[in-house]
Write a protein that holds these residues in place. Structure first.
Motif, mmCIF file in Angstrom:
data_model
loop_
_atom_site.group_PDB
_atom_site.id
_atom_site.type_symbol
_atom_site.label_atom_id
_atom_site.label_comp_id
_atom_site.label_asym_id
_atom_site.label_seq_id
_atom_site.Cartn_x
_atom_site.Cartn_y
_atom_site.Cartn_z
ATOM 1 N N VAL A 179 78.423 -25.134 87.040
ATOM 2 C CA VAL A 179 79.862 -25.362 86.850
ATOM 3 C C VAL A 179 80.081 -26.792 86.364
ATOM 4 C CG1 VAL A 179 80.776 -23.667 88.451
ATOM 5 C CG2 VAL A 179 80.000 -25.861 89.326
ATOM 6 N N GLY A 180 81.194 -27.008 85.666
ATOM 7 C CA GLY A 180 81.536 -28.364 85.203
ATOM 8 C C GLY A 180 80.686 -28.795 84.028
ATOM 9 N N GLU A 181 80.984 -29.977 83.505
ATOM 10 C CA GLU A 181 80.282 -30.449 82.314
ATOM 11 C C GLU A 181 78.881 -30.939 82.648
ATOM 12 O OE1 GLU A 181 83.766 -32.480 82.276
ATOM 13 O OE2 GLU A 181 84.247 -30.359 82.072
ATOM 14 N N ASP A 182 78.726 -31.519 83.877
ATOM 15 C CA ASP A 182 77.427 -32.092 84.217
ATOM 16 C C ASP A 182 76.415 -31.030 84.645
ATOM 17 O OD1 ASP A 182 78.983 -31.563 86.357
ATOM 18 O OD2 ASP A 182 78.453 -33.357 87.510
#
Lengths: 301, 274
Positions: free
Chosen positions: A205-208
């Motif tokens: 999940v998320g950009e990282d």
């Protein structure tokens, strides 16, 4: 040895993809239980739990026996589980499957080892006579989440149960029939409930690209066959963990387990309130003319 | 006989003189049984385990009725891991007979089998083969499950079974009694029998030095707020155990090079060990 029919590849792919997108086959939220119903029998100590299509009956019986020689001041308390072929074709008679062994161990740890029932109160004459309380658990229909449903059934049945009243005069022990004296409830200390989390791998999940474990509560049999690992947490509403079991399977982040345990507390409180409410309804139903208080031989303390 | 752990608060030393985050003395050895496909001996304090591995070999259907617990690897596409535990009658102070259907042992076997199945790369052997792991408990002094897992990991390395990482386990307890909600209670690492009988504890198995939990077993009543501290302590312990197991394996490799069993850099150069 018969085995459960495996879901087809299409079913597997479909369910796993849906779970990754946050959907379930029956439209529930990921942390939502199925329709839960609890009925008590006409007799004391019979509880019938229905959780979706899973149905379990627990029956409590009591008899007077001789205590174990190494524990003269304790009564005897046993829980027996029976998974009959009626519940699922994968179960055989007289041959405990791994599911059954794990289920009975979990119930044993959750209810017996956590001292939910005060076994010392079952002692009648030290070293000679004690009550033996036995819970028989019958799985009538198996559609997943046997552990949570069984634990609920056992706890509800034990709390509903009334054992015959007794008295000691000199050396004679008298056990009264229900007609002579109203039966008395067991000395119950706390109500533990099991919550099982089923894990289905992780998504980023998320950009990282942070990994997040996906888990479901109250899985159906089909979902249970597809999970990669599970974790059962038993707790009472006071926030005391009675038992945690994650028997192997795919690894899960430690943080997820801690998060699950705090969510389990919330669910346990819901279940606890549910059982309390059903027990109150049942006792109101039995106490038609308000005569129960008069029949009781117990003194107010 | 309960032990008086109340002295812990005075000197912050445990009954055996350790501090809260110290592991017990460990000793490990690879290849203790030359005739087996893989074997290891592991001591954690006074808990002593010998692990023998046979296989992977073709699944013997006549053996499927034995008391071993099995778990398939790589979603049923790989070899099966079968674990059986035998506790020697002389392992504890009181000699007692155990039945074959001891549910506690069966549960431990299942936990170890499915825990190892998560790390063993069994797809190279095919679904009809089985790796038999027999664990012999020679002496028992706490942290039994953790020690069994570590011994099995070590023996699998000796057998040359491919794994993603060591499966390592450790126990952690809490000095508070289960009912007390006192905040200053310390978590304790790697409990012995005396401490296990007295304190709430859990066994945590992680994948190598990561924080990924493969198995976790807690059988005692403990406050929810205690859990996180106990898990963090156990995870730290697991890292220590991993370093120790890795050291044992590397020492053995060094020894084999010295003895001329393999040439230095012969296989190592083609493999990235770290």
């Amino acid at each position: 040895m018969p085995r459960e029919a495996e879901p087809s590849q299409n079913e597997k792919d479909f369910i796993l993809k849906a779970v990754r997108e946050g959907h379930r086959l029956d439209g529930r939220a990921l942390d939502e239980f199925r329709q839960l119903d609890l009925k008590f029998g006409d007799q004391y100590g019979v509880a019938d739990v229905t959780l979706g299509k899973t149905r379990i009956i627990a029956k409590v019986t009591a008899e007077v026996t001789v205590p174990y020689t190494d524990r003269p001041f304790d009564g005897i308390f046993t829980i027996t589980t029976e998974l009959s072929p009626m519940a699922s074709p994968a179960f055989e008679v007289n041959r405990p499957t791994e599911t059954e062994v794990l289920l009975s161990r979990l119930l044993e740890k959750t209810v017996r080892r956590s001292n939910a029932l005060d076994t010392e109160s079952l002692c009648l004459v030290a070293g000679q006579k004690c009550w033996s309380i036995r819970v028989d658990l019958h799985v009538l229909s198996h559609d997943g989440n046997l552990i949570d449903a069984s634990c609920l059934a056992v706890v509800a049945a034990l709390r509903h149960f009334r054992k015959p009243d007794t008295s000691m005069e000199g050396d004679t022990l008298t056990v009264y029939t229900p007609a002579e004296r109203e039966p008395v409830p067991l000395s119950w200390l706390h109500s533990p409930f099991c919550i099982t989390f089923s894990f289905f791998g992780s998504i980023s999940v998320g950009e990282d690209g942070e990994e997040k474990d996906i888990w479901l509560l109250d899985t159906t049999l089909l979902e249970e066959q597809l999970r990669v690992s599970s974790c059962t947490i038993s707790m009472n509403k006071h926030g005391e963990i009675c038992q945690v079991a994650k028997p192997g399977g795919a690894p899960v982040e430690a943080v997820t387990v801690v998060q699950c345990s705090s969510l389990a507390l919330q669910k346990v409180k819901d279940l606890s309130d549910f059982v309390d409410q059903k027990l109150a309804e049942d006792s109101k139903h039995r106490n038609k003319g308000g005569l129960l208080a008069e029949l009781s031989a117990e003194n107010a303390r | 006989m309960p032990l008086d752990t109340s002295t812990y608060n005075l000197a912050l030393l445990r009954v055996d003189g350790r501090r809260w985050n110290e592991l017990r003395q460990q000793k490990g050895q690879l290849g203790v049984q030359p005739s087996a496909d893989g074997s290891a001996y592991l001591e954690m304090g006074n808990t002593k385990i010998q692990c023998i591995i046979s296989g992977p070999n073709e699944r013997d259907l006549s053996k499927s009725t034995s008391s071993a617990s099995t778990a398939p690897t790589s979603n049923g596409a790989g070899a099966t891991v079968a674990v059986s535990i035998m506790i020697a009658p002389f392992a504890t102070v009181d000699r007692k007979r155990r039945g074959r259907n001891d549910k506690r042992l069966q549960e431990m076997q299942t936990t170890i089998a499915s825990g190892l199945a998560a790390t063993v790369q069994g797809q190279s052997y095919g679904p009809r083969s089985t790796i038999h792991i027999s664990l012999n408990v020679l002496s028992q002094d706490g942290s039994l499950l953790a020690c069994l897992i570590n011994a099995a990991s070590l023996a699998l390395v000796d057998a040359g079974v491919p794994m993603t990482d060591y499966l390592v386990a450790c126990t952690a307890g809490s000095t508070s009694s289960y009912a007390a909600a006192d905040e200053e209670a310390d978590p304790l690492l790697d409990l012995n029998t005396q401490e296990e009988q007295e304190l709430p504890f859990l066994t945590l198995a992680t994948l190598g030095a990561t924080d990924k939990v493969v198995a976790m077993v807690c059988e005692s009543r403990v406050q929810l707020t205690r859990l996180e501290g106990m898990m963090a302590t156990a995870a730290d312990g697991c890292k220590g155990v991993r370093d120790f197991l890795d050291g044992v394996v590397r020492d053995k490799g060094e020894l084999m090079v010295q003895e001329g069993a393999i040439g230095r850099g012969e296989v190592v150069s083609s493999m990235d060990l770290d």
